[in-house]
Design a protein around this motif. Structure first.
Motif, PDB file in Angstrom:
ATOM      1  N   HIS A   1       0.842  -1.192   0.000  1.00 31.99           N
ATOM      2  CA  HIS A   1       0.000   0.000   0.000  1.00 31.99           C
ATOM      3  C   HIS A   1       0.881   1.247   0.000  1.00 31.99           C
ATOM      4  CE1 HIS A   1      -3.551   2.442   0.868  1.00 31.99           C
ATOM      5  NE2 HIS A   1      -2.774   3.111   1.679  1.00 31.99           N
ATOM      6  N   ILE A   2       0.498   2.228  -0.819  1.00 31.62           N
ATOM      7  CA  ILE A   2       1.125   3.545  -0.794  1.00 31.62           C
ATOM      8  C   ILE A   2       0.085   4.560  -1.249  1.00 31.62           C
ATOM      9  CG2 ILE A   2       2.094   3.334  -3.118  1.00 31.62           C
ATOM     10  CD1 ILE A   2       4.509   5.022  -2.079  1.00 31.62           C
ATOM     11  N   GLY A   3      -0.094   5.632  -0.491  1.00 31.82           N
ATOM     12  CA  GLY A   3      -1.098   6.635  -0.841  1.00 31.82           C
ATOM     13  C   GLY A   3      -2.463   5.991  -0.987  1.00 31.82           C
ATOM     14  N   ASN A   4      -3.096   6.214  -2.133  1.00 36.77           N
ATOM     15  CA  ASN A   4      -4.415   5.630  -2.427  1.00 36.77           C
ATOM     16  C   ASN A   4      -4.319   4.329  -3.219  1.00 36.77           C
ATOM     17  OD1 ASN A   4      -5.965   7.706  -1.205  1.00 36.77           O
ATOM     18  ND2 ASN A   4      -5.627   9.004  -2.994  1.00 36.77           N
ATOM     19  N   LEU A   5      -3.120   3.781  -3.330  1.00 38.69           N
ATOM     20  CA  LEU A   5      -2.916   2.614  -4.183  1.00 38.69           C
ATOM     21  C   LEU A   5      -2.603   1.360  -3.380  1.00 38.69           C
ATOM     22  CD1 LEU A   5      -0.676   4.228  -6.947  1.00 38.69           C
ATOM     23  CD2 LEU A   5      -3.169   4.020  -6.908  1.00 38.69           C
ATOM     24  N   ASP A   6      -3.178   0.249  -3.825  1.00 30.94           N
ATOM     25  CA  ASP A   6      -2.857  -1.072  -3.300  1.00 30.94           C
ATOM     26  C   ASP A   6      -2.272  -1.885  -4.445  1.00 30.94           C
ATOM     27  OD1 ASP A   6      -3.998  -0.763  -0.656  1.00 30.94           O
ATOM     28  OD2 ASP A   6      -5.957  -0.830  -1.634  1.00 30.94           O
ATOM     29  N   VAL A   7      -1.116  -2.482  -4.229  1.00 34.46           N
ATOM     30  CA  VAL A   7      -0.522  -3.397  -5.197  1.00 34.46           C
ATOM     31  C   VAL A   7      -0.763  -4.791  -4.649  1.00 34.46           C
ATOM     32  CG1 VAL A   7       1.594  -4.118  -6.363  1.00 34.46           C
ATOM     33  CG2 VAL A   7       1.178  -1.682  -5.918  1.00 34.46           C
ATOM     34  N   ILE A   8      -1.507  -5.587  -5.424  1.00 28.45           N
ATOM     35  CA  ILE A   8      -2.046  -6.853  -4.951  1.00 28.45           C
ATOM     36  C   ILE A   8      -1.422  -8.037  -5.686  1.00 28.45           C
ATOM     37  CG2 ILE A   8      -4.200  -8.164  -4.681  1.00 28.45           C
ATOM     38  CD1 ILE A   8      -5.598  -5.320  -4.904  1.00 28.45           C
ATOM     39  N   ALA A   9      -1.031  -9.031  -4.913  1.00 26.86           N
ATOM     40  CA  ALA A   9      -0.593 -10.347  -5.401  1.00 26.86           C
ATOM     41  C   ALA A   9       0.438 -10.299  -6.534  1.00 26.86           C
ATOM     42  CB  ALA A   9      -1.794 -11.176  -5.816  1.00 26.86           C
ATOM     43  N   PRO A  10       1.597  -9.662  -6.308  1.00 30.92           N
ATOM     44  CA  PRO A  10       2.632  -9.709  -7.352  1.00 30.92           C
ATOM     45  C   PRO A  10       3.158 -11.136  -7.509  1.00 30.92           C
ATOM     46  CG  PRO A  10       3.507  -8.757  -5.338  1.00 30.92           C
ATOM     47  CD  PRO A  10       2.034  -8.955  -5.112  1.00 30.92           C
ATOM     48  N   TRP A  11       3.574 -11.462  -8.750  1.00 25.51           N
ATOM     49  CA  TRP A  11       4.167 -12.780  -9.010  1.00 25.51           C
ATOM     50  C   TRP A  11       4.906 -12.776 -10.336  1.00 25.51           C
ATOM     51  CZ3 TRP A  11       2.735 -16.163 -13.054  1.00 25.51           C
ATOM     52  CH2 TRP A  11       1.623 -15.749 -13.818  1.00 25.51           C
ATOM     53  N   SER A  12       5.784 -13.747 -10.477  1.00 27.98           N
ATOM     54  CA  SER A  12       6.497 -13.998 -11.719  1.00 27.98           C
ATOM     55  C   SER A  12       6.605 -15.511 -11.856  1.00 27.98           C
ATOM     56  CB  SER A  12       7.884 -13.366 -11.658  1.00 27.98           C
ATOM     57  OG  SER A  12       8.594 -13.599 -12.863  1.00 27.98           O
ATOM     58  N   GLN A  13       6.693 -15.981 -13.085  1.00 29.87           N
ATOM     59  CA  GLN A  13       6.799 -17.424 -13.291  1.00 29.87           C
ATOM     60  C   GLN A  13       8.247 -17.829 -13.522  1.00 29.87           C
ATOM     61  OE1 GLN A  13       4.029 -19.094 -16.038  1.00 29.87           O
ATOM     62  NE2 GLN A  13       4.749 -21.175 -15.709  1.00 29.87           N
ATOM     63  N   ALA A  14       8.659 -18.908 -12.858  1.00 24.08           N
ATOM     64  CA  ALA A  14      10.004 -19.439 -13.048  1.00 24.08           C
ATOM     65  C   ALA A  14      10.182 -19.877 -14.499  1.00 24.08           C
ATOM     66  CB  ALA A  14      10.232 -20.623 -12.108  1.00 24.08           C
ATOM     67  N   LEU A  15      11.321 -19.532 -15.066  1.00 30.37           N
ATOM     68  CA  LEU A  15      11.624 -19.863 -16.454  1.00 30.37           C
ATOM     69  C   LEU A  15      12.945 -20.618 -16.512  1.00 30.37           C
ATOM     70  CD1 LEU A  15      10.696 -16.471 -18.128  1.00 30.37           C
ATOM     71  CD2 LEU A  15       9.344 -18.556 -18.091  1.00 30.37           C
ATOM     72  N   PRO A  16      13.274 -21.210 -17.652  1.00 30.02           N
ATOM     73  CA  PRO A  16      14.572 -21.887 -17.777  1.00 30.02           C
ATOM     74  C   PRO A  16      15.719 -20.912 -17.477  1.00 30.02           C
ATOM     75  CG  PRO A  16      13.192 -22.324 -19.694  1.00 30.02           C
ATOM     76  CD  PRO A  16      12.482 -21.288 -18.875  1.00 30.02           C
TER      77      PRO A  16
END
Length: 143
Positions: free
Chosen positions: A8-23
């Motif tokens: 959370h920052i200011g009026n913003l929520d950043v929800i459920a970040p993710w990245s997929q494992a790659l070779p």
């Protein structure tokens, strides 16, 4: 996603970040998340950076000549009382010139700094998953 952390920052929520494992030899890595704006005015994601890559870019997928193509965008508007979801085959963060691959394996995470026009800078941790989390299909924009 049980291991996901929201930010959370200011009026913003950043929800459920993710990245997929790659070779290990993959030249790029993508990151995904949702940004929700609870405020009465728009904000804008201006850019990003991460120590695991020489460059972080915002990309979108567009249909052109019957093909889906990726293109870089200068920013991303987060509408007032709305949200933007970055997901596979839609808007996403592309990390180029990968440096520290030890943070890009399943079970690890890497830092990503988001630069918002009004809310300011927010550092998040992006978990790297073996498989995409459930429900991460077509991206949604707006309400």
């Amino acid at each position: 996603m049980a291991s996901a952390k929201d930010y959370h920052i200011g009026n913003l929520d950043v929800i459920a970040p993710w990245s997929q494992a790659l070779p290990p030899n993959a030249p790029t890595v993508a990151a995904y998340f949702t940004v929700r704006n609870t405020g009465m005015g728009d904000d804008r994601l201006l850019g990003l950076d991460s120590p695991v890559a020489a460059e972080a870019q915002l990309h979108e997928h567009i249909g052109a000549d019957g093909m889906m193509k990726m293109q870089q965008v200068d920013g991303l508007i987060i509408p007032a009382a709305g949200q933007v979801r970055l997901a596979p085959m839609g808007g996403h963060v592309m990390l180029l010139g990968l440096a520290d691959r030890s943070q890009l394996v399943s079970g690890a995470s890497f830092p990503l700094v988001l630069h918002f026009e009004k809310a300011g800078d927010l550092e998040i941790q992006v978990p790297v998953l073996a498989n995409p989390p459930e429900g991460n299909g077509v991206p949604l924009q707006g309400g």
